[in-house]
Design an enzyme around this catalytic site. Structure first.
Site, short mmCIF file in Angstrom:
data_model
loop_
_atom_site.label_atom_id
_atom_site.label_comp_id
_atom_site.label_asym_id
_atom_site.label_seq_id
_atom_site.Cartn_x
_atom_site.Cartn_y
_atom_site.Cartn_z
N HIS A 1 39.62 48.62 42.62
CA HIS A 1 39.60 48.30 41.19
C HIS A 1 38.16 48.28 40.66
O HIS A 1 37.90 48.76 39.56
CB HIS A 1 40.27 46.94 40.95
CG HIS A 1 41.77 46.98 41.07
ND1 HIS A 1 42.40 47.24 42.26
CD2 HIS A 1 42.74 46.79 40.15
CE1 HIS A 1 43.71 47.21 42.07
NE2 HIS A 1 43.95 46.94 40.79
N LYS B 1 53.01 41.18 42.64
CA LYS B 1 53.63 39.86 42.70
C LYS B 1 52.63 38.81 42.19
O LYS B 1 51.42 39.01 42.28
CB LYS B 1 54.11 39.52 44.10
CG LYS B 1 53.00 39.34 45.14
CD LYS B 1 53.57 38.96 46.49
CE LYS B 1 52.46 38.76 47.52
NZ LYS B 1 52.99 38.40 48.85
#
Length: 209
Positions: A42, A111
């Site tokens: 990222h 999640k």
């Protein structure tokens, strides 16, 4: 929550596709998704965007999911995913508010959810967060058809940016919609209200005793 409505979506997605979803809806996704489980990935995406450098894949109108996998790589460098499972999205809270609009994402997920900053970015950009089934690796893996691209092979396998063809990946739950509604915010609010109620009852009991 507006009730359970099921949607079969095929990537790439339009803004209208995404704006039609509501918190609590169930989604099945087909087409090519992108996945990684790495914070360094990222960071690398964000750095490339800031420098104006091309990423391995164009993610506009697509999906970036926080997924880890156990896989094998053959002599030709082709990747076969043996099982796939979500990783915790909250690890990316500091990065997703910038990446969502910069990448032109229509969906992200994993999640554990994302924070209010990401929810606001999704509202502005037209993006949703899809919550993956915990412990559902066999179901999720059955949706994998093939790996169609691998970005940044210099990284360890589960940090690479991987493009995967899937068919009816799901069931996935819309946990943050493109209108700023978040099941995580609702849960926190309910917990805070319950906590206040419990504390009030305890104070009342002490005063009566």
């Amino acid at each position: 929550m507006t009730g359970t409505v099921e949607h079969d979506l095929r990537l790439p997605l339009s803004e209208a596709d995404v704006r039609a979803l509501r918190v609590g809806d169930i989604v099945y996704v087909s087409g090519e998704i992108h996945s990684t489980a790495g914070i360094p990935t990222h960071v690398r995406m964000l750095e490339c965007l800031e420098r104006g450098e091309a990423l391995p894949f164009d993610l506009r109108n697509g999906a970036l999911f926080h997924l880890g996998s156990y896989n094998i790589e053959d002599a030709n460098g082709d990747l076969q995913i043996l099982y796939m499972n979500p990783t915790t999205s909250t690890r990316f809270n500091d990065l997703m508010p910038k990446l969502i609009p910069a990448l032109g994402l229509r969906a992200t997920g994993g999640k554990g959810g994302l924070d209010a900053r990401s929810a606001q970015a999704m509202k502005e950009a037209g993006c949703v967060y899809l919550s993956f089934l915990g412990g559902g690796a066999p179901i999720l893996t059955d949706a994998v058809k093939r790996v169609t691209g691998i970005g940044w092979r210099d990284m360890i396998s589960h940090y690479r940016l991987v493009r995967i063809e899937v068919e009816r990946l799901g069931p996935l739950t819309v946990a943050i919609d493109a209108h700023g509604n978040s099941v995580y915010d609702d849960t926190i609010k309910a917990m805070q209200e319950k906590r206040a109620s419990i504390l009030a009852e305890l104070r009342a009991d002490r005063e009566r005793s």
